[in-house]
Design a protein around this motif. Structure first.
Motif, PDB file in Angstrom:
ATOM      1  N   PHE A  16       0.902  -1.119  -0.142  1.00  0.00           N
ATOM      2  CA  PHE A  16       0.084  -0.053  -0.021  1.00  0.00           C
ATOM      3  C   PHE A  16       0.952   1.289  -0.109  1.00  0.00           C
ATOM      4  O   PHE A  16       1.808   1.406  -0.607  1.00  0.00           O
ATOM      5  CB  PHE A  16      -0.976  -0.100   1.153  1.00  0.00           C
ATOM      6  N   LEU A  17       0.780   2.195   1.152  1.00  0.00           N
ATOM      7  CA  LEU A  17       1.355   3.367   0.794  1.00  0.00           C
ATOM      8  C   LEU A  17       2.298   3.719   2.086  1.00  0.00           C
ATOM      9  O   LEU A  17       3.475   4.075   1.958  1.00  0.00           O
ATOM     10  CB  LEU A  17       0.507   4.545   0.434  1.00  0.00           C
ATOM     11  N   GLN A  18       1.766   3.615   3.414  1.00  0.00           N
ATOM     12  CA  GLN A  18       2.276   3.865   4.616  1.00  0.00           C
ATOM     13  C   GLN A  18       4.052   3.195   4.619  1.00  0.00           C
ATOM     14  O   GLN A  18       4.808   3.995   4.628  1.00  0.00           O
ATOM     15  CB  GLN A  18       1.593   3.488   5.512  1.00  0.00           C
ATOM     16  N   GLY A  19       3.848   1.901   4.553  1.00  0.00           N
ATOM     17  CA  GLY A  19       5.217   1.110   4.530  1.00  0.00           C
ATOM     18  C   GLY A  19       6.071   1.589   3.407  1.00  0.00           C
ATOM     19  O   GLY A  19       7.319   1.783   3.705  1.00  0.00           O
ATOM     20  N   PRO A  20       5.625   1.439   2.130  1.00  0.00           N
ATOM     21  CA  PRO A  20       6.644   1.660   1.156  1.00  0.00           C
ATOM     22  C   PRO A  20       7.138   3.008   1.133  1.00  0.00           C
ATOM     23  O   PRO A  20       8.469   3.339   0.765  1.00  0.00           O
ATOM     24  CB  PRO A  20       5.771   1.551  -0.037  1.00  0.00           C
ATOM     25  N   HIS A 172       1.796  11.028   6.371  1.00  0.00           N
ATOM     26  CA  HIS A 172       2.388  11.346   7.701  1.00  0.00           C
ATOM     27  C   HIS A 172       2.638  10.178   8.667  1.00  0.00           C
ATOM     28  O   HIS A 172       3.670  10.077   9.298  1.00  0.00           O
ATOM     29  CB  HIS A 172       1.058  12.126   8.428  1.00  0.00           C
ATOM     30  N   ALA A 173       1.795   9.021   8.504  1.00  0.00           N
ATOM     31  CA  ALA A 173       2.235   7.906   9.397  1.00  0.00           C
ATOM     32  C   ALA A 173       3.500   7.394   8.698  1.00  0.00           C
ATOM     33  O   ALA A 173       4.418   6.742   9.670  1.00  0.00           O
ATOM     34  CB  ALA A 173       1.122   6.795   9.199  1.00  0.00           C
ATOM     35  N   ALA A 174       3.935   7.374   7.416  1.00  0.00           N
ATOM     36  CA  ALA A 174       5.078   6.878   6.917  1.00  0.00           C
ATOM     37  C   ALA A 174       6.148   7.831   7.529  1.00  0.00           C
ATOM     38  O   ALA A 174       7.242   7.214   7.961  1.00  0.00           O
ATOM     39  CB  ALA A 174       5.020   6.977   5.313  1.00  0.00           C
ATOM     40  N   VAL A 175       6.030   9.179   7.323  1.00  0.00           N
ATOM     41  CA  VAL A 175       7.203  10.139   7.954  1.00  0.00           C
ATOM     42  C   VAL A 175       7.428   9.704   9.402  1.00  0.00           C
ATOM     43  O   VAL A 175       8.510   9.564   9.758  1.00  0.00           O
ATOM     44  CB  VAL A 175       6.911  11.418   7.602  1.00  0.00           C
ATOM     45  N   ASN A 200       1.148   3.953  13.565  1.00  0.00           N
ATOM     46  CA  ASN A 200      -0.269   3.621  13.157  1.00  0.00           C
ATOM     47  C   ASN A 200      -0.797   4.831  12.465  1.00  0.00           C
ATOM     48  O   ASN A 200      -0.746   5.997  12.823  1.00  0.00           O
ATOM     49  CB  ASN A 200      -0.799   2.622  14.112  1.00  0.00           C
ATOM     50  N   LEU A 201      -1.767   4.601  11.663  1.00  0.00           N
ATOM     51  CA  LEU A 201      -2.739   5.689  10.981  1.00  0.00           C
ATOM     52  C   LEU A 201      -3.389   6.444  11.961  1.00  0.00           C
ATOM     53  O   LEU A 201      -3.734   7.802  11.970  1.00  0.00           O
ATOM     54  CB  LEU A 201      -3.557   4.994   9.965  1.00  0.00           C
TER      55      LEU A 201
END
Length: 392
Positions: A16-20, A172-175, A200-201
């Motif tokens: 998905f997006l958060q992890g990558p 934002h969760a990724a950062v 976490n989101l």
């Protein structure tokens, strides 16, 4: 600049997006990020939000997988798990965005790996956290915007709640995840031990609302303005107004300034302390004036009067905006079948530069053999793994 994290080995079980996106932030700075994918490839290879592809190539995959390597490993095959385990035991960081408990079942959970590799920083990126009543709910950006209050705080009073028009919670969760990993790596320099980092989101969505939640936690009850103020907790003006040919956003301007700019003595009749209670009336008065000039006309007038304002740009305007271009915001790479693919650059500058694309997003399993060789698995042993489907 691009070698700040050189020597840091990262194994990424993300989709998905958060992890990558968190993994890519580290890769941009020189970390060796190995993305572990199933035989069919990570989800983002075959999906885009609008279901649009560039000659069959997913821009959604392109946006968050540059500068990483790809291996294919079957995590339902014990031999595939063994390969991945060997890789992780040599790594500095593991990032995963599976549902909580997934890696534990494979013998790849934090406690299991930390016992053998105490220097490992294990980063778990989830929807709601590793435990609690929502642990097993699907975690997705717009769902968390709704749950966290973000959607309810956005839009006109009396209208339906409005989610933000981008996946701001995911990003934002990724950062925050990347920030936590860097903090843990820094702490490891002092203690010699890694640790468990969790982002976490839900926490990210709450963190985005640090200001309104501070008011709510301390007894302030807010409501959305019926005239379209973009926040339930600010005095007027604070929002978007239509001009004769477009839109401008006006922010945090005194009654005295409004009287001067619009030549309207009505603003002087208001008590400055009533600006929150009178925000709909103030906004309606401003809106009536704004219809009388073009966007360019008001922009010139506001600039001369030192107003806080900005044009309301669509993406066509954003990608040619002079400041956006001056900030060197975009990059591109060439794909064999899709041609030139444009993406956003790493968002931070280091010594006046932004890290760029060293390697394009990898083809599925492009580096499997390379990674096996580095682990000392070659010749017949490697071929046996490929033949069994343990790797690909």
């Amino acid at each position: 600049m691009s070698g700040m994290l050189s020597g840091i080995k990262v194994v990424s079980f993300t989709h998905f997006l958060q992890g990558p996106s968190a993994s890519q932030l580290l890769a941009d700075l020189g970390a060796d990020v190995v993305k572990v994918e199933p035989h069919g490839g990570a989800f983002e290879r075959s999906w885009t939000g609008p279901d649009k592809f560039i000659e069959g190539y997913s821009p959604f995959f392109a946006l968050a997988n540059r500068n990483v390597r790809s291996i294919v490993a079957d995590l339902k095959n014990p031999e595939g798990v063994a390969v991945v385990r060997s890789l992780v035991l040599e790594a500095d960081v593991l990032i995963e965005s599976f549902r909580p408990g997934t890696l534990d079942k494979l013998g790849l959970g934090y406690e299991q790996l930390a016992a053998e590799n105490p220097r490992l920083v294990f980063a778990s990126l989830s929807g709601y956290g590793s435990d609690g009543p929502y642990r097993d709910r699907p975690g997705q950006d717009v769902l968390v915007q709704a749950l966290s209050g973000l959607a309810m705080a956005t839009g006109r009073g009396g209208a339906d709640p409005t989610p933000v028009g981008a996946c701001v919670v995911d990003q934002h969760a990724a950062v925050l995840g990347a920030f936590g990993i860097l903090a843990a790596l820094h702490g490891r320099e002092r203690t010699g031990r890694g640790g468990l980092v969790e982002s976490n989101l839900l926490n990210a969505a709450l963190d985005l609302q640090i200001e309104p939640l501070a008011y709510a936690l301390n007894g302030f009850s807010s409501s959305r303005s019926t005239s379209g103020v973009s926040s339930p907790f600010y005095n007027a003006p604070y929002g978007v107004f239509a001009t004769s040919d477009g839109y401008l956003c006006i922010s945090l301007t005194s009654l005295e300034a409004l009287e001067r700019v619009f030549g309207d003595a009505w603003f002087a009749t208001l008590d400055p302390g009533s600006r929150y209670e009178e925000r709909d009336a103030i906004n309606e008065r401003i809106a009536a004036h704004m219809h009388g000039r073009s966007t360019a006309g008001w922009s010139e007038h506001f600039t001369a009067n030192k107003m806080w304002f900005a044009p309301v740009n669509g993406y066509d305007e954003v990608i040619v905006d002079p400041q956006v271009l001056h900030n060197d915001s975009f990059d591109a790479f060439e794909h064999e079948t899709a041609g030139t693919i444009r993406t956003l650059k790493h968002p931070i500058m280091y010594d006046g530069e932004r890290p760029g694309i060293r390697t394009a997003p990898p083809e599925l399993g492009q580096h499997t053999r390379e990674v096996l060789t580095a682990l000392g698995v070659e010749g017949p042993d490697a071929e046996a793994l490929f033949a069994s489907g343990a790797v690909g």
